[in-house]
Scaffold this active site. Structure first.
Site, PDB file in Angstrom:
ATOM      1  N   HIS A 248      -5.060   3.451  -6.356  1.00 34.02           N
ATOM      2  CA  HIS A 248      -4.598   3.006  -7.489  1.00 34.02           C
ATOM      3  C   HIS A 248      -3.864   4.395  -8.177  1.00 34.02           C
ATOM      4  O   HIS A 248      -3.021   4.953  -7.739  1.00 34.02           O
ATOM      5  CB  HIS A 248      -5.249   2.509  -8.334  1.00 34.02           C
ATOM      6  CG  HIS A 248      -4.706   1.435  -9.698  1.00 34.02           C
ATOM      7  ND1 HIS A 248      -3.448   1.743  -9.961  1.00 34.02           N
ATOM      8  CD2 HIS A 248      -5.215   0.791 -10.569  1.00 34.02           C
ATOM      9  CE1 HIS A 248      -3.184   0.917 -11.008  1.00 34.02           C
ATOM     10  NE2 HIS A 248      -4.237   0.460 -11.450  1.00 34.02           N
TER      11      HIS A 248
ATOM     12  N   HIS B 208       3.234   0.536  -1.052  1.00 37.10           N
ATOM     13  CA  HIS B 208       2.928  -0.393  -2.542  1.00 37.10           C
ATOM     14  C   HIS B 208       2.665  -1.662  -2.217  1.00 37.10           C
ATOM     15  O   HIS B 208       3.257  -2.418  -1.448  1.00 37.10           O
ATOM     16  CB  HIS B 208       3.636  -0.187  -3.587  1.00 37.10           C
ATOM     17  CG  HIS B 208       3.629  -0.475  -4.974  1.00 37.10           C
ATOM     18  ND1 HIS B 208       3.426  -1.806  -5.441  1.00 37.10           N
ATOM     19  CD2 HIS B 208       3.039   0.565  -5.822  1.00 37.10           C
ATOM     20  CE1 HIS B 208       3.271  -1.333  -6.582  1.00 37.10           C
ATOM     21  NE2 HIS B 208       2.870  -0.102  -7.197  1.00 37.10           N
TER      22      HIS B 208
ATOM     23  N   ASP C 294       3.960   7.967  -7.441  1.00 41.72           N
ATOM     24  CA  ASP C 294       3.158   8.875  -7.211  1.00 41.72           C
ATOM     25  C   ASP C 294       3.398  10.247  -6.407  1.00 41.72           C
ATOM     26  O   ASP C 294       2.683  11.380  -6.344  1.00 41.72           O
ATOM     27  CB  ASP C 294       1.471   8.497  -6.700  1.00 41.72           C
ATOM     28  CG  ASP C 294       1.122   7.659  -8.060  1.00 41.72           C
ATOM     29  OD1 ASP C 294       1.429   8.063  -9.160  1.00 41.72           O
ATOM     30  OD2 ASP C 294       0.432   6.664  -7.774  1.00 41.72           O
TER      31      ASP C 294
HETATM   32  N1  CMC Z   1       0.110   5.143   5.199  1.00 44.87           N
HETATM   33  C1  CMC Z   1      -0.036   4.441   6.521  1.00 44.87           C
HETATM   34  N2  CMC Z   1       0.026   3.224   6.686  1.00 44.87           N
HETATM   35  C2  CMC Z   1       0.045   2.384   5.448  1.00 44.87           C
HETATM   36  C3  CMC Z   1       0.064   2.915   4.323  1.00 44.87           C
HETATM   37  C4  CMC Z   1       0.246   4.248   4.153  1.00 44.87           C
HETATM   38  N3  CMC Z   1       0.035   4.869   2.666  1.00 44.87           N
HETATM   39  N4  CMC Z   1       0.129   1.947   3.468  1.00 44.87           N
HETATM   40  C5  CMC Z   1       0.195   0.808   4.096  1.00 44.87           C
HETATM   41  N5  CMC Z   1       0.215   1.153   5.415  1.00 44.87           N
HETATM   42  C6  CMC Z   1       0.168   0.060   6.419  1.00 44.87           C
HETATM   43  C7  CMC Z   1      -1.171  -0.620   6.596  1.00 44.87           C
HETATM   44  O1  CMC Z   1      -2.148   0.163   7.525  1.00 44.87           O
HETATM   45  C8  CMC Z   1      -1.008  -1.905   7.243  1.00 44.87           C
HETATM   46  O2  CMC Z   1      -0.532  -1.501   8.647  1.00 44.87           O
HETATM   47  P1  CMC Z   1      -0.777  -2.765   9.711  1.00 44.87           P
HETATM   48  O3  CMC Z   1       0.226  -3.992   9.694  1.00 44.87           O
HETATM   49  O4  CMC Z   1      -0.416  -2.154  11.211  1.00 44.87           O
HETATM   50  O5  CMC Z   1      -2.189  -3.501   9.666  1.00 44.87           O
HETATM   51  C9  CMC Z   1       0.383  -2.104   6.506  1.00 44.87           C
HETATM   52  O6  CMC Z   1       0.907  -0.632   6.224  1.00 44.87           O
HETATM   53  C10 CMC Z   1       0.551  -2.935   5.486  1.00 44.87           C
HETATM   54  O7  CMC Z   1      -0.446  -2.420   4.610  1.00 44.87           O
HETATM   55  P2  CMC Z   1      -1.420  -3.115   3.637  1.00 44.87           P
HETATM   56  O8  CMC Z   1      -2.755  -2.191   3.345  1.00 44.87           O
HETATM   57  O9  CMC Z   1      -1.642  -4.434   3.942  1.00 44.87           O
HETATM   58  O10 CMC Z   1      -0.767  -2.875   2.186  1.00 44.87           O
HETATM   59  P3  CMC Z   1      -1.427  -3.353   0.679  1.00 44.87           P
HETATM   60  O11 CMC Z   1      -0.311  -4.135  -0.060  1.00 44.87           O
HETATM   61  O12 CMC Z   1      -2.665  -3.988   0.855  1.00 44.87           O
HETATM   62  O13 CMC Z   1      -1.618  -1.641   0.436  1.00 44.87           O
HETATM   63  C11 CMC Z   1      -1.517   0.297  -1.013  1.00 44.87           C
HETATM   64  C12 CMC Z   1      -0.949  -0.987  -0.604  1.00 44.87           C
HETATM   65  C13 CMC Z   1      -0.775   1.000  -2.124  1.00 44.87           C
HETATM   66  C14 CMC Z   1      -3.010   0.272  -1.216  1.00 44.87           C
HETATM   67  C15 CMC Z   1      -1.189   1.036   0.443  1.00 44.87           C
HETATM   68  O14 CMC Z   1       0.108   1.327   0.701  1.00 44.87           O
HETATM   69  C16 CMC Z   1      -1.816   2.480   0.255  1.00 44.87           C
HETATM   70  O15 CMC Z   1      -3.314   2.732   0.343  1.00 44.87           O
HETATM   71  N6  CMC Z   1      -1.051   3.610   0.026  1.00 44.87           N
HETATM   72  C17 CMC Z   1      -1.524   4.990  -0.182  1.00 44.87           C
HETATM   73  C18 CMC Z   1      -2.018   5.273  -1.355  1.00 44.87           C
HETATM   74  C19 CMC Z   1      -1.278   5.105  -2.549  1.00 44.87           C
HETATM   75  O16 CMC Z   1      -0.202   6.087  -2.491  1.00 44.87           O
HETATM   76  N7  CMC Z   1      -1.228   4.413  -3.858  1.00 44.87           N
HETATM   77  C20 CMC Z   1      -0.465   4.543  -5.032  1.00 44.87           C
HETATM   78  C21 CMC Z   1       0.124   3.142  -5.099  1.00 44.87           C
HETATM   79  S1  CMC Z   1       1.453   3.227  -6.227  1.00 44.87           S
HETATM   80  C22 CMC Z   1       0.574   3.646  -7.821  1.00 44.87           C
HETATM   81  C23 CMC Z   1       0.100   2.497  -8.543  1.00 44.87           C
HETATM   82  O17 CMC Z   1       0.900   1.532  -8.846  1.00 44.87           O
HETATM   83  O18 CMC Z   1      -1.273   2.420  -8.698  1.00 44.87           O
END
Ligand code: CMC
Length: 428
Positions: A265, A304, A362
């Site tokens: 987050h 995201h 971010d």
């Molecule tokens: N790098 C590499 N792979 C990724 C990333 C990433 N940053 N984000 C998602 N994926 C992949 C994930 O491994 C999955 O792959 P697969 O389909 O092969 O299993 C696919 O993309 C879908 O991801 P998800 O985990 O289902 O996506 P989510 O909606 O649960 O997670 C997130 C969203 C923000 C937690 C995640 O994208 C992440 O951890 N990003 C990096 C941390 C980050 O930058 N966070 C800031 C968010 S914006 C600020 C805020 O609003 O707080």
């Protein structure tokens, strides 16, 4: 509008209807409040398909990459508004007229000092404490200082607490940094804007006045606007859940700060800079990207939960990032060159394209803050100070709602079935 419904049919032929509630924008929702009468619950870990509340504050369309505060597109606010005006909008639902704006700015900027005894609180922390740890503690402690605004059922008390939080959280954040550095506390200064004051409190010392650069102050103000609210994200939902029990606003915002701290987050902007340090140079990007694709690590600042298109805040921040790097002559700095190379490679890579992973706000805000000279450990506190208004707006909306209920999710229990206690001597 006709009354629409969704019908759930059982194998034995019975069925049950649920009304469909329309929003002014975005998807309709199925009202499943009576579902528990069936003897079952719904199962939705991570709230992927659940609206936990009704709200009039912020709208996001993740597919189209749209973000509106009270109906106003974020691009227009970032271009024409300032942070305190956006605060007024989020809290009150309308943009202020000139008189209202003047009074609001005056009130916030007059309440940014801390009770002198709060300063002794800081001294209880280790010098190397993370500023977020200090913020969770000191913001929570405000409830021990402002007994005169703790009646959550009194709209005037709620308003006073909102002003206190928006005004004082930047002072707490700046002092958390200064305590860590061993610098003397720096009081807010009259005549400065909200963002200018934050820079002043961070960087001025008794022997060297900090001269605020207007380009940097505007960039920081824009970071504040872009982070001010984001509908029912994890920390806002935490504030709502904490507030639903009747807890006071200072305690609720401390809970929001704790949630924001996590790297998925608000901790992501800090994680972006740590990642850049780890990668080290452009030459190491291919190997790092291999690790991302093998799921060894994530590319921080990308992806995201809601935006499956470019985060509209990221577009604005990218432009601000360019302005700041130009102003400071940092375009050729190795760290910022590396960030831009990483962005370009990721935007063209099928792994990211197929998964609709774009840079989020971010990614760029970390770079801007770093260029301004703000240490990495202060990135999440800055997110927290900007998001305080969003948390307060949601908390106020919830408390003012006569239909408010304590938040109490249920569970799918998969633990042990009933069993009898065995005395220790008889256990194997
Ligand atoms: N790098 C590499 N792979 C990724 C990333 C990433 N940053 N984000 C998602 N994926 C992949 C994930 O491994 C999955 O792959 P697969 O389909 O092969 O299993 C696919 O993309 C879908 O991801 P998800 O985990 O289902 O996506 P989510 O909606 O649960 O997670 C997130 C969203 C923000 C937690 C995640 O994208 C992440 O951890 N990003 C990096 C941390 C980050 O930058 N966070 C800031 C968010 S914006 C600020 C805020 O609003 O707080």
């Amino acid at each position: 509008m006709e009354n629409r419904k969704v019908t759930l049919s059982y194998e034995d032929g019975k069925s049950i209807d649920f009304p469909v509630l329309p929003g002014t924008l975005g998807p309709d929702v199925v009202d499943i409040r009576t579902f528990s009468k069936t003897g079952m619950f719904t199962f939705d870990p991570g709230f992927l398909a659940t609206s936990a509340c009704e709200s009039k504050i912020t709208f996001i369309d993740g597919d189209l990459g749209q973000l509106y505060y009270r109906g106003y597109p974020i691009e227009q606010l970032a271009e024409h508004s300032d942070f305190l005006e956006s605060c007024y909008l989020l809290l009150n639902g309308e943009l202020p007229n000139a008189e209202e704006k003047k009074n609001f700015d005056y009130t916030v900027l007059r309440h940014n000092m801390l009770h002198d005894q709060i300063l002794s609180f800081f001294k209880g922390f280790r010098r190397d404490a993370h500023p977020m740890a200090v913020m969770v503690g000191v913001v929570g402690a405000l409830s021990a200082f402002y007994h005169d605004s703790l009646d959550i059922n009194d709209p005037h008390h709620r308003e006073v607490s909102a002003f206190r939080l928006i005004a004082k959280v930047p002072t707490i954040a700046a002092q958390a940094y200064r305590y860590n550095k061993g610098l003397p506390f720096s009081y807010p200064k009259a005549g400065l804007t909200y963002a200018e004051n934050f820079l002043h409190m961070m960087f001025s010392t008794p022997v060297s006045e900090y001269k605020v650069n207007p380009v940097l102050a505007r960039a920081l103000d824009r970071i504040f606007i872009l982070h001010a609210d984001h509908e029912q994200n994890a920390s806002t939902s935490t504030v709502r859940l904490a507030g639903s029990s009747g807890a006071n606003p200072f305690a609720c915002i401390a809970a929001g700060i704790a949630c924001l701290w996590g790297p998925s987050h608000g901790g992501a902007n800090e994680a972006v800079l740590k990642m850049l340090d780890e990668i080290g140079s452009v030459d190491n990007v291919p190997a790092f990207m291999e690790g991302v694709k093998n799921k060894t690590h994530k590319l921080m600042g990308f992806g995201h939960r809601v935006y499956k298109n470019m985060d509209p805040r990221a577009k604005i921040m990218k432009q601000t990032c360019d302005e700041v790097l130009n102003e400071l002559g940092l375009h050729n700095d190795p760290k910022f060159k590396l960030a831009m190379a990483l962005e370009k490679i990721a935007l063209e890579d099928p792994y990211f394209i197929e998964r609709k992973l774009y840079p989020n706000v971010d990614f760029y805000s970390g770079i801007v803050l770093s260029a301004i000279g703000i240490p990495v450990s202060m990135f999440t506190p800055i997110f927290a100070l900007a998001r305080t208004v969003g948390w307060i707006a949601h908390w106020t909306e919830m408390i003012a709602d006569p239909g408010m209920k304590i938040g109490r999710p249920r569970q799918l229990y998969t633990g042990a079935v009933r069993r009898d206690y065995v005395p220790v001597a008889e256990r194997k």
